[in-house]
Design a protein around this motif. Structure first.
Motif, PDB file in Angstrom:
ATOM      1  N   PRO A   8       0.308   3.256  -3.496  1.00 22.99           N
ATOM      2  CA  PRO A   8      -0.533   2.331  -2.737  1.00 22.99           C
ATOM      3  C   PRO A   8      -1.382   1.485  -3.699  1.00 22.99           C
ATOM      4  CG  PRO A   8      -0.608   4.513  -1.759  1.00 22.99           C
ATOM      5  CD  PRO A   8       0.114   4.655  -3.067  1.00 22.99           C
ATOM      6  N   THR A  47      -4.563   1.229   9.280  1.00 18.59           N
ATOM      7  CA  THR A  47      -5.081   0.474   8.152  1.00 18.59           C
ATOM      8  C   THR A  47      -6.158  -0.507   8.622  1.00 18.59           C
ATOM      9  OG1 THR A  47      -2.849   0.509   7.224  1.00 18.59           O
ATOM     10  CG2 THR A  47      -4.444  -0.958   6.174  1.00 18.59           C
ATOM     11  N   SER A  89      -2.900   1.788   1.498  1.00 19.49           N
ATOM     12  CA  SER A  89      -3.377   3.151   1.264  1.00 19.49           C
ATOM     13  C   SER A  89      -2.236   4.133   1.517  1.00 19.49           C
ATOM     14  CB  SER A  89      -4.573   3.462   2.181  1.00 19.49           C
ATOM     15  OG  SER A  89      -4.217   3.268   3.532  1.00 19.49           O
ATOM     16  N   LEU A  96      -9.339  -3.295   4.552  1.00 19.47           N
ATOM     17  CA  LEU A  96      -8.575  -2.618   3.505  1.00 19.47           C
ATOM     18  C   LEU A  96      -7.296  -3.394   3.195  1.00 19.47           C
ATOM     19  CD1 LEU A  96      -8.933   0.065   1.900  1.00 19.47           C
ATOM     20  CD2 LEU A  96      -7.277   1.064   3.475  1.00 19.47           C
TER      21      LEU A  96
END
Length: 200
Positions: free
Chosen positions: A118, A144, A8, A148
Motif C-alpha cells: 500500500p 477507504t 492502505s 486517505l
C-alpha cells in the motif's frame, strides 16, 4: 509494466493484480506477475505455490529470474513470488538490480504486473512507481476514507507516477441492473456470497 497498489491494507490489491494477470494471459499474452510486497506478501497464497525463493533472492543473490518463476497452469502466465522478507524492503526495491530486472522482464513479456505494498505509510510503492509505465490504485468502497485515497494519489503524483485509474472494490450493487452478488454475514460471522436478481 503496470504497478498495482492501494491506499492502505486489505483493499484487495493482490486479488486485483492476480485476476488482471490471469485475464491478460487468457488473451494470448505472455504475462509476468511479480509480488513486490516484501512486507506482507500474499500472491503465493492466491495461487497456492511455495515462497521459498523469489524477488528478494533475485535482488540479493543476483539470480536469473527464469530459475525461480512459477508456472501455475494458466498458459502464458508466470508468477514470481516475493521470497523471504528482507530487513530493508524500500532500499532493496530501489537498487540497480531491481531496475535491471524490470527492464529485462519488460523486454520478454507482453505485460509485467507488479503487486506493491500500500502507498501509505511506507515508500515501497512510490519507489517502484518510477519503474512502471502506469499505476492502478485499488480502493475499497466504504472502507477507504476519501482523505486517505487523496493522500495516496498525491504521494504517487509527487514522485511522477502515471496513475491510469482506480479499481473500487465492494461497490454497492443495488440499482446497477442485471445479475450480481451481495455479501452477508452468516453463522459465526463468516462472510458468504449469494447471487441475487438486482433491481433494474
Amino acid at each position: 509494466v503496470l504497478l498495482v497498489t492501494s491506499a492502505s491494507a486489505s483493499e484487495g490489491k493482490s486479488t486485483t493484480a492476480s485476476n488482471l494477470a490471469i485475464t491478460i494471459a487468457q488473451a494470448d499474452k505472455r504475462v509476468l506477475l511479480a509480488d513486490c510486497d516484501l512486507r506482507k506478501p500474499s500472491v503465493h497464497h492466491a495461487f497456492s505455490i511455495p515462497n521459498e525463493k523469489g524477488l528478494t533472492n533475485l535482488l540479493a543473490e543476483d539470480l536469473d529470474f527464469h530459475e525461480i518463476v512459477n508456472y501455475i497452469g494458466v498458459p502464458g502466465l508466470e508468477v514470481l513470488t516475493s521470497g523471504p522478507k528482507p530487513p530493508n524492503p524500500s532500499e532493496l526495491l530501489g537498487t540497480a538490480r531491481m531496475e535491471a530486472f524490470i527492464q529485462k522482464a519488460s523486454a520478454e513479456y507482453d505485460q509485467v504486473i507488479l503487486d506493491a505494498t500500500p502507498v501509505l505509510p511506507v515508500t515501497d510503492a512510490a519507489v517502484l512507481s518510477r519503474l512502471a509505465d502506469g499505476v492502478i490504485l485499488v480502493l475499497s468502497y466504504g472502507v477507504t476514507p476519501g482523505e486517505l485515497a487523496a493522500r495516496a494519489k498525491e504521494s504517487l503524483e509527487k514522485v511522477g507516477a502515471r496513475i491510469l485509474g482506480a479499481v473500487i472494490n465492494n461497490t454497492p450493487q443495488k440499482g446497477l441492473g442485471g445479475y450480481g452478488y451481495y455479501y452477508y454475514y452468516g453463522e459465526k460471522g463468516r462472510t458468504r456470497r449469494r447471487p441475487r436478481l438486482m433491481e433494474q
